[in-house]
Design a protein around this motif. Structure first.
Motif, PDB file in Angstrom:
ATOM      1  N   ARG A  10      11.303  11.031 130.449  1.00  0.00           N
ATOM      2  CA  ARG A  10      11.054   9.908 129.166  1.00  0.00           C
ATOM      3  C   ARG A  10       9.616  10.344 128.564  1.00  0.00           C
ATOM      4  O   ARG A  10       9.081   9.667 127.911  1.00  0.00           O
ATOM      5  CB  ARG A  10      11.052   8.602 129.699  1.00  0.00           C
ATOM      6  CG  ARG A  10      12.565   8.223 130.199  1.00  0.00           C
ATOM      7  CD  ARG A  10      13.354   7.795 128.795  1.00  0.00           C
ATOM      8  NE  ARG A  10      14.630   7.417 129.106  1.00  0.00           N
ATOM      9  CZ  ARG A  10      14.953   6.324 129.201  1.00  0.00           C
ATOM     10  NH1 ARG A  10      14.449   5.108 128.754  1.00  0.00           N
ATOM     11  NH2 ARG A  10      16.582   5.935 129.468  1.00  0.00           N
ATOM     12  N   SER A  11       9.058  11.307 129.125  1.00  0.00           N
ATOM     13  CA  SER A  11       7.548  11.728 128.515  1.00  0.00           C
ATOM     14  C   SER A  11       8.012  12.790 127.463  1.00  0.00           C
ATOM     15  O   SER A  11       8.414  13.814 127.532  1.00  0.00           O
ATOM     16  CB  SER A  11       6.946  12.581 129.674  1.00  0.00           C
ATOM     17  OG  SER A  11       5.826  13.098 129.174  1.00  0.00           O
ATOM     18  N   LEU A  12       7.529  12.135 126.224  1.00  0.00           N
ATOM     19  CA  LEU A  12       8.119  12.851 125.014  1.00  0.00           C
ATOM     20  C   LEU A  12       6.920  13.825 124.473  1.00  0.00           C
ATOM     21  O   LEU A  12       5.826  13.909 124.836  1.00  0.00           O
ATOM     22  CB  LEU A  12       8.150  11.829 123.900  1.00  0.00           C
ATOM     23  CG  LEU A  12       9.244  10.850 124.165  1.00  0.00           C
ATOM     24  CD1 LEU A  12       9.495   9.670 123.155  1.00  0.00           C
ATOM     25  CD2 LEU A  12      10.687  11.398 124.550  1.00  0.00           C
ATOM     26  N   PRO A  13       7.627  14.905 123.709  1.00  0.00           N
ATOM     27  CA  PRO A  13       6.680  16.037 123.507  1.00  0.00           C
ATOM     28  C   PRO A  13       5.693  15.521 122.253  1.00  0.00           C
ATOM     29  O   PRO A  13       5.817  14.638 121.787  1.00  0.00           O
ATOM     30  CB  PRO A  13       7.688  16.869 122.600  1.00  0.00           C
ATOM     31  CG  PRO A  13       9.219  16.554 123.202  1.00  0.00           C
ATOM     32  CD  PRO A  13       8.904  15.036 123.623  1.00  0.00           C
ATOM     33  N   TYR A  21      17.447  12.896 122.839  1.00  0.00           N
ATOM     34  CA  TYR A  21      18.327  11.761 122.653  1.00  0.00           C
ATOM     35  C   TYR A  21      17.664  10.672 122.875  1.00  0.00           C
ATOM     36  O   TYR A  21      16.818  10.281 123.381  1.00  0.00           O
ATOM     37  CB  TYR A  21      19.529  12.373 123.473  1.00  0.00           C
ATOM     38  CG  TYR A  21      19.320  12.127 125.039  1.00  0.00           C
ATOM     39  CD1 TYR A  21      19.642  10.816 125.446  1.00  0.00           C
ATOM     40  CD2 TYR A  21      18.613  13.139 125.555  1.00  0.00           C
ATOM     41  CE1 TYR A  21      19.609  10.670 126.936  1.00  0.00           C
ATOM     42  CE2 TYR A  21      18.402  12.984 126.969  1.00  0.00           C
ATOM     43  CZ  TYR A  21      19.021  12.042 127.763  1.00  0.00           C
ATOM     44  OH  TYR A  21      18.568  11.643 128.895  1.00  0.00           O
ATOM     45  N   LEU A  22      18.590   9.585 122.401  1.00  0.00           N
ATOM     46  CA  LEU A  22      18.420   8.188 122.543  1.00  0.00           C
ATOM     47  C   LEU A  22      19.035   7.797 123.813  1.00  0.00           C
ATOM     48  O   LEU A  22      20.296   7.638 123.660  1.00  0.00           O
ATOM     49  CB  LEU A  22      18.593   7.388 121.168  1.00  0.00           C
ATOM     50  CG  LEU A  22      18.028   5.786 121.192  1.00  0.00           C
ATOM     51  CD1 LEU A  22      16.764   5.727 121.489  1.00  0.00           C
ATOM     52  CD2 LEU A  22      18.648   5.226 119.972  1.00  0.00           C
ATOM     53  N   SER A  81      14.102  10.180 124.841  1.00  0.00           N
ATOM     54  CA  SER A  81      14.246  11.153 126.062  1.00  0.00           C
ATOM     55  C   SER A  81      14.400  12.622 125.790  1.00  0.00           C
ATOM     56  O   SER A  81      14.807  13.093 124.657  1.00  0.00           O
ATOM     57  CB  SER A  81      15.550  10.830 127.016  1.00  0.00           C
ATOM     58  OG  SER A  81      15.512   9.370 127.337  1.00  0.00           O
ATOM     59  N   LEU A  82      13.973  13.351 126.693  1.00  0.00           N
ATOM     60  CA  LEU A  82      14.197  15.060 126.257  1.00  0.00           C
ATOM     61  C   LEU A  82      15.035  15.188 127.794  1.00  0.00           C
ATOM     62  O   LEU A  82      14.602  14.881 128.965  1.00  0.00           O
ATOM     63  CB  LEU A  82      12.927  15.607 126.262  1.00  0.00           C
ATOM     64  CG  LEU A  82      12.733  17.044 126.385  1.00  0.00           C
ATOM     65  CD1 LEU A  82      12.564  17.536 124.982  1.00  0.00           C
ATOM     66  CD2 LEU A  82      11.674  17.621 126.937  1.00  0.00           C
TER      67      LEU A  82
END
Length: 136
Positions: free
Chosen positions: A51-54, A130-131, A68-69
């Motif tokens: 959940r640590s986003l770019p 994605y969500l 999410s990634l």
């Protein structure tokens, strides 16, 4: 794996370095959700979710909401594969280090209960955002 080793490997340009500007999520910020062992290619693929986003996402990712990634690492030319158990605890303990002979040593869990192997190389197979349901 120590946080500095994880970040050093995944923060490089061939991995997540570009989209995280050299500072990828820590190993504790990533959940291992996928392990695929392919005996035909002597490879192991590990899938992670975070959940640590770019900080520098691909432009096409901005077209839709996401929280999410996921990314997949492929380990090739695997040797010394050993599975002694698998569960939630083993999936939360991840150690990837350089080993003698230009190899990569991977231990998921511990030597008593988990999966361990050596690989000649590691590559990033894919990434996607994605969500996910729930809190971000």
């Amino acid at each position: 794996m120590g946080a500095s080793s994880w970040r050093k490997i995944l923060g490089s340009p061939g991995f997540l370095g570009e989209i995280y500007e050299g500072i990828p999520p820590t190993v504790t910020q990533c959940d291992l959700f996928y392990v695929h062992i392919d005996e035909r290619d002597d490879s192991v693929t590990l899938g992670f979710d975070t959940r640590s986003l770019p900080s520098n996402p691909h432009p096409e990712w901005l077209e839709r909401p996401y929280n999410s990634l996921e990314f997949y690492l492929i380990f090739s030319d695997v040797t010394e594969f050993r599975a002694t158990g698998w569960g939630r605890i083993e999936a939360s303990e991840i150690d990837i280090t350089a080993a003698p002979g230009q190899k990569i040593a991977v231990v998921l869990g511990s030597k008593e209960s988990g999966i361990s192997f050596r690989a000649a190389s590691m590559s990033l197979a894919s990434t996607r955002v994605y969500l996910a349901a729930g809190e971000s």
